[in-house]
Design an enzyme around this catalytic site. Structure first.
Site, PDB file in Angstrom:
ATOM      1  N   LYS A  23       0.832  -1.209   0.000  1.00  0.00           N
ATOM      2  CA  LYS A  23       0.000   0.000   0.000  1.00  0.00           C
ATOM      3  C   LYS A  23       0.866   1.258   0.000  1.00  0.00           C
ATOM      4  O   LYS A  23       0.652   2.168  -0.801  1.00  0.00           O
ATOM      5  CB  LYS A  23      -0.935  -0.039   1.219  1.00  0.00           C
ATOM      6  CG  LYS A  23      -1.870   1.146   1.341  1.00  0.00           C
ATOM      7  CD  LYS A  23      -3.118   0.796   2.116  1.00  0.00           C
ATOM      8  CE  LYS A  23      -2.938   0.801   3.614  1.00  0.00           C
ATOM      9  NZ  LYS A  23      -2.774   2.140   4.202  1.00  0.00           N
ATOM     10  N   SER A  24       1.840   1.307   0.899  1.00  0.00           N
ATOM     11  CA  SER A  24       2.688   2.513   0.991  1.00  0.00           C
ATOM     12  C   SER A  24       3.422   2.762  -0.325  1.00  0.00           C
ATOM     13  O   SER A  24       3.527   3.903  -0.792  1.00  0.00           O
ATOM     14  CB  SER A  24       3.736   2.330   2.099  1.00  0.00           C
ATOM     15  OG  SER A  24       3.115   2.247   3.341  1.00  0.00           O
ATOM     16  N   ARG A  28       3.039   5.911  -3.202  1.00  0.00           N
ATOM     17  CA  ARG A  28       4.209   6.733  -3.552  1.00  0.00           C
ATOM     18  C   ARG A  28       4.532   6.629  -5.046  1.00  0.00           C
ATOM     19  O   ARG A  28       4.990   7.608  -5.654  1.00  0.00           O
ATOM     20  CB  ARG A  28       5.405   6.310  -2.701  1.00  0.00           C
ATOM     21  CG  ARG A  28       5.266   6.798  -1.242  1.00  0.00           C
ATOM     22  CD  ARG A  28       6.061   5.938  -0.304  1.00  0.00           C
ATOM     23  NE  ARG A  28       6.149   6.461   1.056  1.00  0.00           N
ATOM     24  CZ  ARG A  28       5.218   6.279   2.006  1.00  0.00           C
ATOM     25  NH1 ARG A  28       4.109   5.625   1.741  1.00  0.00           N
ATOM     26  NH2 ARG A  28       5.403   6.766   3.224  1.00  0.00           N
ATOM     27  N   GLY A  95      -5.253   7.969   5.284  1.00  0.00           N
ATOM     28  CA  GLY A  95      -4.351   8.895   5.980  1.00  0.00           C
ATOM     29  C   GLY A  95      -3.083   9.141   5.171  1.00  0.00           C
ATOM     30  O   GLY A  95      -2.558  10.263   5.150  1.00  0.00           O
ATOM     31  N   SER A 167       6.611   9.029  12.446  1.00  0.00           N
ATOM     32  CA  SER A 167       5.582   8.819  11.427  1.00  0.00           C
ATOM     33  C   SER A 167       6.177   8.988  10.031  1.00  0.00           C
ATOM     34  O   SER A 167       6.678  10.064   9.688  1.00  0.00           O
ATOM     35  CB  SER A 167       4.443   9.834  11.621  1.00  0.00           C
ATOM     36  OG  SER A 167       3.681   9.929  10.433  1.00  0.00           O
ATOM     37  N   GLN A 169       4.434   9.014   7.401  1.00  0.00           N
ATOM     38  CA  GLN A 169       3.546   9.909   6.649  1.00  0.00           C
ATOM     39  C   GLN A 169       3.989  11.354   6.827  1.00  0.00           C
ATOM     40  O   GLN A 169       4.081  12.113   5.857  1.00  0.00           O
ATOM     41  CB  GLN A 169       2.099   9.728   7.113  1.00  0.00           C
ATOM     42  CG  GLN A 169       1.538   8.356   6.747  1.00  0.00           C
ATOM     43  CD  GLN A 169       0.135   8.135   7.253  1.00  0.00           C
ATOM     44  OE1 GLN A 169      -0.413   8.954   7.997  1.00  0.00           O
ATOM     45  NE2 GLN A 169      -0.459   7.027   6.862  1.00  0.00           N
ATOM     46  N   ASP A 316       1.577  -1.226  11.816  1.00  0.00           N
ATOM     47  CA  ASP A 316       0.269  -1.706  11.343  1.00  0.00           C
ATOM     48  C   ASP A 316       0.020  -3.164  11.722  1.00  0.00           C
ATOM     49  O   ASP A 316      -1.106  -3.658  11.584  1.00  0.00           O
ATOM     50  CB  ASP A 316       0.183  -1.556   9.817  1.00  0.00           C
ATOM     51  CG  ASP A 316       0.156  -0.091   9.405  1.00  0.00           C
ATOM     52  OD1 ASP A 316      -0.271   0.758  10.225  1.00  0.00           O
ATOM     53  OD2 ASP A 316       0.568   0.222   8.283  1.00  0.00           O
ATOM     54  N   LYS A 343      -5.123   5.664  14.685  1.00  0.00           N
ATOM     55  CA  LYS A 343      -5.194   4.997  13.376  1.00  0.00           C
ATOM     56  C   LYS A 343      -6.652   5.027  12.884  1.00  0.00           C
ATOM     57  O   LYS A 343      -7.460   5.786  13.392  1.00  0.00           O
ATOM     58  CB  LYS A 343      -4.657   3.564  13.491  1.00  0.00           C
ATOM     59  CG  LYS A 343      -3.157   3.509  13.786  1.00  0.00           C
ATOM     60  CD  LYS A 343      -2.345   4.032  12.618  1.00  0.00           C
ATOM     61  CE  LYS A 343      -0.861   4.020  12.900  1.00  0.00           C
ATOM     62  NZ  LYS A 343      -0.096   4.708  11.864  1.00  0.00           N
ATOM     63  N   ARG A 391      -8.086  -3.425   9.028  1.00  0.00           N
ATOM     64  CA  ARG A 391      -7.192  -4.384   9.687  1.00  0.00           C
ATOM     65  C   ARG A 391      -7.912  -5.147  10.810  1.00  0.00           C
ATOM     66  O   ARG A 391      -7.587  -6.298  11.086  1.00  0.00           O
ATOM     67  CB  ARG A 391      -5.931  -3.689  10.196  1.00  0.00           C
ATOM     68  CG  ARG A 391      -5.121  -3.082   9.049  1.00  0.00           C
ATOM     69  CD  ARG A 391      -3.662  -2.863   9.357  1.00  0.00           C
ATOM     70  NE  ARG A 391      -3.077  -1.945   8.380  1.00  0.00           N
ATOM     71  CZ  ARG A 391      -2.662  -2.293   7.161  1.00  0.00           C
ATOM     72  NH1 ARG A 391      -2.757  -3.536   6.752  1.00  0.00           N
ATOM     73  NH2 ARG A 391      -2.162  -1.390   6.336  1.00  0.00           N
TER      74      ARG A 391
HETATM   75  C1  S3P Z   1       2.322   4.744   6.332  1.00  0.00           C
HETATM   76  C2  S3P Z   1       2.857   5.057   7.563  1.00  0.00           C
HETATM   77  C3  S3P Z   1       2.271   4.590   8.827  1.00  0.00           C
HETATM   78  C4  S3P Z   1       1.314   3.425   8.605  1.00  0.00           C
HETATM   79  C5  S3P Z   1       0.379   3.656   7.459  1.00  0.00           C
HETATM   80  C6  S3P Z   1       1.149   3.867   6.167  1.00  0.00           C
HETATM   81  C7  S3P Z   1       2.980   5.290   5.119  1.00  0.00           C
HETATM   82  O1  S3P Z   1       1.520   5.650   9.391  1.00  0.00           O
HETATM   83  O2  S3P Z   1       0.572   3.186   9.781  1.00  0.00           O
HETATM   84  O3  S3P Z   1      -0.483   2.533   7.279  1.00  0.00           O
HETATM   85  O4  S3P Z   1       2.666   4.799   4.005  1.00  0.00           O
HETATM   86  O5  S3P Z   1       3.808   6.196   5.258  1.00  0.00           O
HETATM   87  P1  S3P Z   1       2.206   6.747  10.364  1.00  0.00           P
HETATM   88  O6  S3P Z   1       3.056   7.622   9.513  1.00  0.00           O
HETATM   89  O7  S3P Z   1       1.036   7.497  10.945  1.00  0.00           O
HETATM   90  O8  S3P Z   1       2.969   5.957  11.371  1.00  0.00           O
END
Ligand code: S3P
Length: 435
Positions: A23-24, A28, A95, A167, A169, A316, A343, A391
């Site tokens: 997913k991440s 990106r 998020g 984080s 993100q 996660d 979350k 999840r």
């Molecule tokens: C993510 C970072 C994490 C993770 C989220 C995806 C990302 O969040 O929990 O599912 O893709 O950068 P946080 O940055 O809030 O830790």
């Protein structure tokens, strides 16, 4: 709201499975493809709702994007080529889309409104808007520091920023701002978080350096980003459900293929090894992110202690660590995980409720849990809820594998946020009849 039945798997989990793309990394890849010049192709892209929101947002920002199956083609417009969307951008439940977009949009020459679903609209955005302001960015959040928020696009200046929360993100949002600043910027983390943004930006041609301890990132502005081919590896956060399921479900022997093994993400593998799981890793050749095949067999697990420094590499997966602890010998303590409170749901609370429904002795802590394992579930109520959290929905399906009877799950549609084919894949490896 969809209610489904979840079956036990008395014969265990078996076979081989390639889980969907990370997913991440999928998010990106779309973002960097859009901000590059030329064509980017992404293979094994995650078709979950969160990543679809990222694609839709960039289409509205004027980026041509085509999808055929799980291959995405992007005709990038460059760092300064986005155009003002006709309406507010819908972030859904994502998020990652929201926070990374804030960094991208902060340096544009137009304003953008971001909106989300009820869960996302409760999640904290000041953690991004405040450090972004050190680059001169203006993100106007709603009262309470949430969405709807407006990103006021304007010229950004270089900054040296220390992150207050661990984080990826937030870190990534700041890196995107730094790319648009007027000089070299530095971003400092307390604990290393997933580094997919840094790795992928290098692949696309940016000058971005990480210190040996991974805590300091130096970003040079205004790179010429060039379109690339990205093969998205399997998502270890999705594979983790089956790893946990195979570990606790007797007679299991399962291989998960081509899973991302970036060391900033493999905390769950170390946890399983420490708890006594039988796990074997075969690394595979790769030009980009590390990947490999993971084979796991069921075994009796022992308790574990997790503290704050362990958290980023498994943030996660902590609900699954709690589930593993619930089937291990002894009492496990998981602390330093207060991030779980913000979350998709307050996962400390929703996991506590779920485990108690399975008859597990759980002490809810401000930043984690103390969990005493048991040999079998002692069902208090067979109707479970996802609480609208993908999840949590998948966690209940894994808990059902060792249940004496089928479980019901309300709100199963939440699973589509990150893993639309989850129930079909579970059926394939369990011989079960999940709907
Ligand atoms: C993510 C970072 C994490 C993770 C989220 C995806 C990302 O969040 O929990 O599912 O893709 O950068 P946080 O940055 O809030 O830790």
């Amino acid at each position: 709201m969809t209610r489904i039945q979840l079956s036990p798997a008395p014969a265990g989990l078996h076979g081989q499975l390639r889980v969907p793309g990370d997913k991440s990394i999928s998010h990106r890849a779309v973002m960097l493809g859009a901000l590059s010049k030329g064509r980017t192709t992404i293979d094994h892209f995650l078709l979950g709702q969160d990543c679809q929101h990222t694609i839709e947002a960039f289409r509205q920002l004027g980026v041509p994007i085509n999808m055929v199956g799980d291959t995405v083609t992007i005709h990038g417009v460059g760092l300064t080529g986005l155009r003002q969307p006709a309406q507010a951008l819908q972030m859904g439940n994502s998020g990652t889309t929201t926070r990374l977009m804030m960094g991208i949009l902060a340096g544009q020459d137009f304003d953008t409104e971001l909106v989300g679903d009820p869960s996302l609209s409760k999640r904290p955005m000041k953690r991004v808007s405040q450090p972004l302001s050190q680059f001169g960015a203006r993100v106007l959040t709603s009262e309470g520091g949430t969405l709807p928020s407006t990103v006021v696009g304007q010229p950004l200046h270089a900054a040296d920023v220390q992150l207050a929360v661990a984080s990826a993100q937030v870190k990534s949002a700041l890196i995107f701002a730094a790319l648009q600043a007027n000089g070299e910027s530095t971003i400092r983390e307390k604990l290393p978080t997933r580094d997919h943004t840094e790795l992928m930006l290098r692949q696309f041609g940016a000058d971005i350096q990480s210190s040996a301890d991974r805590l300091t990132i130096t970003v040079q502005p205004h790179p010429v980003l060039r379109g690339q081919h990205v093969l998205v590896p399997g998502d270890i956060s999705s594979a983790a459900f089956f790893l946990a399921g195979a570990a606790i479900t007797p007679h299991s022997s399962l291989t998960l293929q081509k899973v991302n093994l970036n060391p900033t993400r493999t905390g769950i593998i170390h946890v399983l090894q420490k708890m006594g799981a039988q796990i074997d890793i075969q690394p595979l050749a790769s030009d980009g992110e590390p990947l490999g095949d993971i084979t796991i067999q069921s075994s009796q697990l022992r308790s574990i202690d997790i503290t704050a420094t362990d958290v980023p590499a498994m943030v996660d997966e902590l609900p699954l660590v709690a589930l593993l602890a619930a089937r291990a010998h002894g009492t496990s303590t998981i602390t330093g995980a207060s991030e779980l409170r913000v979350k998709e749901t307050d996962r400390i609370q929703t996991v506590t409720t779920t485990l108690r429904q399975l008859g597990v002795q759980v002490k809810e802590l401000p930043d984690g849990w103390q969990i005493t394992g048991r040999d079998a579930w002692k069902l208090q109520d067979p109707v479970f809820s996802s609480f609208g959290d993908h999840r949590l929905g998948m966690l209940v399906a894994i808990a059902a594998l060792t249940s004496p009877t089928a479980l019901s799950l309300d709100g199963a549609e939440a699973i589509d946020v990150s893993y639309p084919g989850f129930l079909a894949d579970l059926r394939q490896i369990s011989g079960g009849d999940q709907q």
